[in-house]
Motif scaffolding. Structure first.
Motif, short mmCIF file in Angstrom:
data_model
loop_
_atom_site.label_atom_id
_atom_site.label_comp_id
_atom_site.label_asym_id
_atom_site.label_seq_id
_atom_site.Cartn_x
_atom_site.Cartn_y
_atom_site.Cartn_z
N ASP A 105 7.26 -6.02 2.23
CA ASP A 105 7.16 -5.63 3.64
C ASP A 105 7.13 -4.11 3.79
OD1 ASP A 105 6.97 -8.15 4.66
OD2 ASP A 105 9.08 -8.32 5.26
N ASP A 106 7.99 -3.43 3.03
CA ASP A 106 8.01 -1.96 3.11
C ASP A 106 6.61 -1.42 2.81
OD1 ASP A 106 10.73 -2.27 3.37
OD2 ASP A 106 11.21 -1.58 1.35
N LEU A 107 6.02 -1.95 1.75
CA LEU A 107 4.71 -1.44 1.33
C LEU A 107 3.62 -1.82 2.35
CD1 LEU A 107 4.97 -2.16 -2.51
CD2 LEU A 107 5.18 0.04 -1.35
N ASP A 108 3.75 -3.01 2.90
CA ASP A 108 2.77 -3.42 3.92
C ASP A 108 2.85 -2.51 5.15
OD1 ASP A 108 1.62 -5.40 2.43
OD2 ASP A 108 2.77 -7.04 3.34
N VAL A 109 4.07 -2.10 5.50
CA VAL A 109 4.22 -1.23 6.68
C VAL A 109 3.61 0.15 6.38
CG1 VAL A 109 5.90 -0.06 8.15
CG2 VAL A 109 6.14 -2.50 7.67
N ARG B 123 0.09 0.02 6.97
CA ARG B 123 -0.32 0.06 8.38
C ARG B 123 -0.62 1.52 8.78
NH1 ARG B 123 3.28 -4.20 11.97
NH2 ARG B 123 3.87 -5.58 10.28
N LEU B 124 0.22 2.41 8.28
CA LEU B 124 -0.03 3.84 8.56
C LEU B 124 -1.38 4.23 7.95
CD1 LEU B 124 0.98 6.73 9.41
CD2 LEU B 124 1.82 6.95 7.08
N ARG B 125 -1.60 3.78 6.74
CA ARG B 125 -2.85 4.14 6.08
C ARG B 125 -4.05 3.61 6.86
NH1 ARG B 125 -3.60 3.31 -0.33
NH2 ARG B 125 -5.43 4.62 -0.59
#
Ligand SMILES: Cc1cc2nc3c(=O)[nH]c(=O)nc-3n(C[C@H](O)[C@H](O)[C@H](O)COP(=O)(O)OP(=O)(O)OC[C@H]3O[C@@H](n4cnc5c(N)ncnc54)[C@H](O)[C@@H]3O)c2cc1C
Lengths: 490, 405
Positions: free
Chosen positions: A438-442, A445-447
């Motif tokens: 989840d951390d990486l997915d969030v 989102r910024l990317r």
């Protein structure tokens, strides 16, 4: 010619019109110059290299790439140590070496405005006559670019007191991955809206290309004092560091080297450190003379109390430079005692330093792989140099394994896999050990907000199936970049 | 409908109630309030809210809910006051982990016992919670030396609109793994997620401090004095100004901190410098002046400018002015009447001449209505996209932020 090859031929012609024929490199032999950055074990010959001279040209280049869906990678001086500027075989490498103008030095407003290719040390050189300097001082500062510093959020020996690049940049002009020219931040602090400047700094070239940078200048300190303390071993040196910090002193820098690192430095630059030292500390204090005088005395006492058997105090700038010489040449110096080495960049909480060093020694003894330790002791940023000989079968693999084990150790103690060199391609597969899916997915989102098409330095920072094989941990659905049809490009 | 909503929320969080008359955000009434006790519970509440289509505002002590604009709609307040623990303080690492609902003053008290501090000060900041401090990027005089929230926050846990729990940063000061999402939460007014935990970099408490003040009737003299301090090597921790009204005298205040042995010499050096530059009498004290770090009453704006713009601001700026002249970030107190709009425009005009801006921070909702609270915002397209990525249905503090975000 392949479909992608055809795209590159079209691009080469288009880009020649933008930057002039001598600003485009398509010749295979010349392209090889750019096949790797400071981490030479990863090599990819770029599809095309472009050397723009202005922000407008960068805009045109990025727009041309975006129109054709071709991946692009920014490159400054190519000193990065995580493969961040590793090119794409079918992509464009945008090199900033022709964007080296210092546009403004304004001491009254405590800033300089520079193009991204400007060399870090040149900013300080331009500001010094006025009594100011640019604080981030990576050991590579004679060659690395300010654009690269921004992308990596680079630190340096003095970031213990003064912070990293992110604390010294007020604004960046950026070409977004869609080819829009925008300003993040500005010339003042607290610019209205989200702090996209803060998100951009340290994003390793994945959110766009910086084309102008407003850097903060700092007043040169009134007094700088530096000492070199020799200890029987790293435990005593570590205890001195803890005592200094516990006393409420914030030195400008505290650097440590262990016996093997000292041996290498002696062999390479004959730095003349005290004989028989199992560890040395370089401690530097700066600030107003009235403050430094008192804290320096306290630091000396702490070193002695912790078991230093010799303390040398630099009498002048020359002697101070000699103390630093051994430390600053340490990476290159291990070449004298080992044909090959891996530099790690893990971080641990300072208080567990002795434990972690002991564990590294055990790991090293258990595997027979030698490790020289050089590090920013004040902030727990280790640079273990894992030594091996490529020519001897199995050594490279053993070194890789040990170096991975050291990162695991850092994570298990609540630290980080990288303190200043960045994730790049090198540590992307370690990211899931530090962050949840989840951390990486969030973060993705910024990317996506910046780069919906996923063409800006793809394959860096985040783990990809191609790079890491089966990624540990559960992934929800398809990876967004894979879904966008870009996974092959990794 | 209302009961089923309450029932749905109760499944997610033990403490949920109908809102009372005091549960408003900048004049907008909420319908329900939830008091979660953990990050997991916040996540459950936000997932439930997502299912029910509720618009959500996070609340700490509620001291700065009037910053930004009123929400375009509000159903649920997520109150963090029960998440008020200091989770871990490792003094030797100069790092503290806390829950978002803990009051800043309580954090500081816990740290002071170890001769450490989180370098965020100001009476206003201290009264709020950690989460509120991050969301409003509140700061005080110490920002001149130590920066603001963005510079001190090294790790964060947030819950996104869909209930996703995300961490960024870590528990070590030096760390460049992954995007630094801490930055985008600083000053985001709750529009990107509910902050549940934070990790801060700490600094040692100084042994001794001195405050040096000089009051001059001449605003450009004050600006010259400030420039002299900035260009000096005395390394002050704070550089503040205070002016009650246009035409009034300007007081320049400098804080010097350090070891006892050196403090008086350093304070005297600053005093000499200020006196010579401003040509007025200077006082050195062991305590701050009464106005130090005190908030201005609403309506007030935050005004920024480059260092060389200060003389213009002090000479021509409307209202009362105080704050960090050193960092170029000041508060401007404006009239609570029809003059607000024109004064704000004038202030913004001056700021823009010097690379800055003026943002109306707090004012009664009816005063903010019809005013351009934020001034020009760069990169708004990217900010909107970021919002769309983090909160696609625009249910978190809708409309409170720049550009209608
Ligand atoms: C001997 C040696 C010592 C070092 N010591 C330190 C140290 O003490 N501290 C430290 O932090 N690092 C250190 N480094 C690492 C490296 O020098 C830094 O990361 C540096 O900032 C990289 O700058 P560069 O110009 O070489 O960037 P490059 O290697 O060219 O690129 C690095 C990354 O930045 C991106 N990038 C480059 N320019 C731009 C731009 N204009 N816009 C957007 N993205 C861009 C690239 O895509 C890439 O991802 C050292 C390296 C070496 C070889």
């Amino acid at each position: 010619m392949t479909y992608r090859g055809a795209k590159l031929a079209v691009l080469a012609a288009e880009l020649s019109a933008v930057v002039g024929p001598d600003g485009v490199i398509a010749d295979r032999q010349r392209l090889r110059t750019y096949e790797c950055d400071g981490l030479a074990q990863y090599r990819v010959v770029p599809g095309l290299v472009v050397l723009p001279e202005s922000a407008e040209q960068v805009v045109a280049v990025v727009r041309a790439c975006a129109a054709l869906g071709v991946a692009f990678v920014a490159r400054g001086s190519g000193t990065g140590l995580s493969g961040g500027a590793l090119p794409h075989a079918e992509g464009v490498l945008i090199v900033t070496s022709r964007m080296r103008r210092i546009l403004e030095v304004d001491p009254a407003n405590e800033r300089a405005i520079v193009e991204p290719g400007v060399i870090n040390l040149d900013v300080t050189k331009a500001a010094e006559p006025y009594g100011w300097y640019f604080a981030p001082d990576p050991s590579s500062q004679q060659v690395c670019s300010v654009g690269g510093n921004v992308a990596e959020n680079s630190g340096g020996a003095h970031c213990l007191k003064y912070g990293f690049t992110t604390h010294h940049v007020l604004g960046v002009e950026v070409v977004t991955p869609e080819g829009e020219l925008v300003w993040l931040g500005g010339t003042t602090r607290d610019v209205a809206g989200y702090d996209l400047l803060g998100a951009f700094i340290g994003s390793e070239g994945t959110l766009g290309i910086a084309t102008k940078i407003v850097v903060r200048l700092m007043r040169t300190p009134e007094s700088v004092r530096c000492l070199l303390a020799a200890f029987p071993g790293v435990d005593e040196a570590g205890a001195a560091v803890s005592a200094i910090i516990a006393d409420g002193v914030t030195p400008a820098a505290i650097e440590m080297m262990d016996a093997l690192a000292i041996e290498a430095a002696e062999a390479a630059v004959a730095c003349g450190y005290p004989e028989g030292a199992g560890a040395v500390l370089i401690v530097e204090l700066d600030g107003p003379a009235a403050e430094v005088e008192h804290t320096f005395a306290a630091v000396r006492q702490h070193c002695t109390a912790a078991g230093a058997f010799e303390i040398r105090v630099a009498r002048d700038a020359d002697e101070r430079a000699r103390f630093w010489k051994g430390r600053k040449s340490a990476f290159a110096a291990v070449g004298r005692i080992s044909p090959d080495y891996i530099v790690q960049d893990g971080v641990i909480p300072r208080t567990v330093l002795p434990d972690v060093l002991r564990r590294i020694t055990e790991l090293s003894a258990g595997t027979g792989v030698r490790v020289a330790n050089v590090f920013h002791a004040g902030d727990g940023n280790l640079h273990p140099l894992v030594l091996f000989d490529e020519a001897k079968p199995g050594e490279a693999q053993a070194a890789e394994q040990l170096s991975g084990a050291i990162l695991d150790l850092c994570i298990s103690y609540g630290g980080s896999i990288t303190g200043e060199h960045g994730v790049g391609i090198d540590k992307a597969c370690h990211m899931p050990r530090m962050f949840t899916t989840d951390d990486l997915d969030v973060m993705q989102r910024l990317r996506r907000a910046f780069d919906p098409a996923g063409i800006c330095n793809p394959g860096k920072v985040f783990p990809t199936p191609r790079l890491c094989g089966e990624v540990p941990g559960k992934r929800k659905g398809v990876h967004p970049l894979q879904a966008a049809g870009l996974a092959e490009q990794f | 409908m209302a009961t089923s909503t309450l029932g749905g929320l109760r499944l997610a969080c033990a403490d949920v109630a109908e809102a009372t008359a005091s549960d408003t955000v900048d004049g907008v009434a909420a319908r329900w309030v939830a008091w979660p006790r953990s990050t997991e519970e916040v996540s459950a509440v936000l997932r439930a809210a997502a299912g029910l289509g509720l618009r959500v505002v996070a609340r700490g002590t509620g001291t700065r809910l009037a910053w930004g604009l009123p929400p375009k709609g509000l159903d649920l307040i997520v109150d963090l006051s029960r998440m008020d623990a200091v989770l871990a303080h490792t003094a030797g690492d100069l790092v503290v982990s806390v829950q978002a609902g803990v009051r800043m003053v309580d954090v500081q008290d816990a740290l002071a016992a170890h001769r450490q501090r989180l370098a965020l000060d100001g009476a206003d900041t201290l009264g709020g919670t950690v989460g509120g401090t991050i969301a409003t990027a509140a700061s005080g005089p110490l920002r001149y030396r130590y920066g603001s929230v963005r510079d001190l926050l090294i790790g964060i846990t947030v819950v996104l609109a869909d209930g996703t729990i995300a961490h960024a940063g870590g528990t070590v000061v030096k760390n460049v793994a992954g995007y630094d999402l801490c930055k985008i939460y600083a000053g985001s007014l709750g529009t990107l997620g509910v902050i549940t935990e934070a990790v801060w970099r700490l600094h040692p408490l100084p042994e001794s401090r001195r405050w040096i003040t000089a009051t001059t009737p001449d605003p450009s003299g004050a600006a010259v004095a400030i420039a002299a301090v900035r260009a000096s090597q005395h390394d002050p921790t704070a550089l503040e100004i205070q002016r009650a009204a246009p035409g009034d005298a300007v007081t320049v205040g400098v804080a010097v901190e350090g070891v006892t042995g050196g403090i008086d010499a350093r304070a005297q050096a600053v005093a000499d410098l200020l006196g010579a530059a401003a040509g007025v009498a200077v006082a050195v004290a062991e305590h701050p002046p009464g106005w130090w770090g005190q908030p201005l009453p609403a309506p007030q704006a935050t005004v920024t400018c480059e260092p060389t713009g200060l003389a213009d601001l002090l000479t021509n700026g409307p209202g009362s002015l105080c704050g960090s002249a050193g960092a170029g970030v000041l508060a401007c107190g404006l009239h609570d009447d029809d003059r607000l709009g024109t004064d704000l425009a004038r202030l913004r005009d001056i700021a823009q001449r010097h690379g800055g801006n003026a943002v109306l921070r707090s004012a009664a909702p009816h005063r903010k209505a019809g005013l351009d609270v934020w001034g020009p915002v760069r990169a708004l397209t990217l900010m909107r996209r970021l919002k769309d990525q983090f909160d696609p249905d625009h249910r978190l503090a809708p409309g409170r932020f720049v550009g209608g975000i």
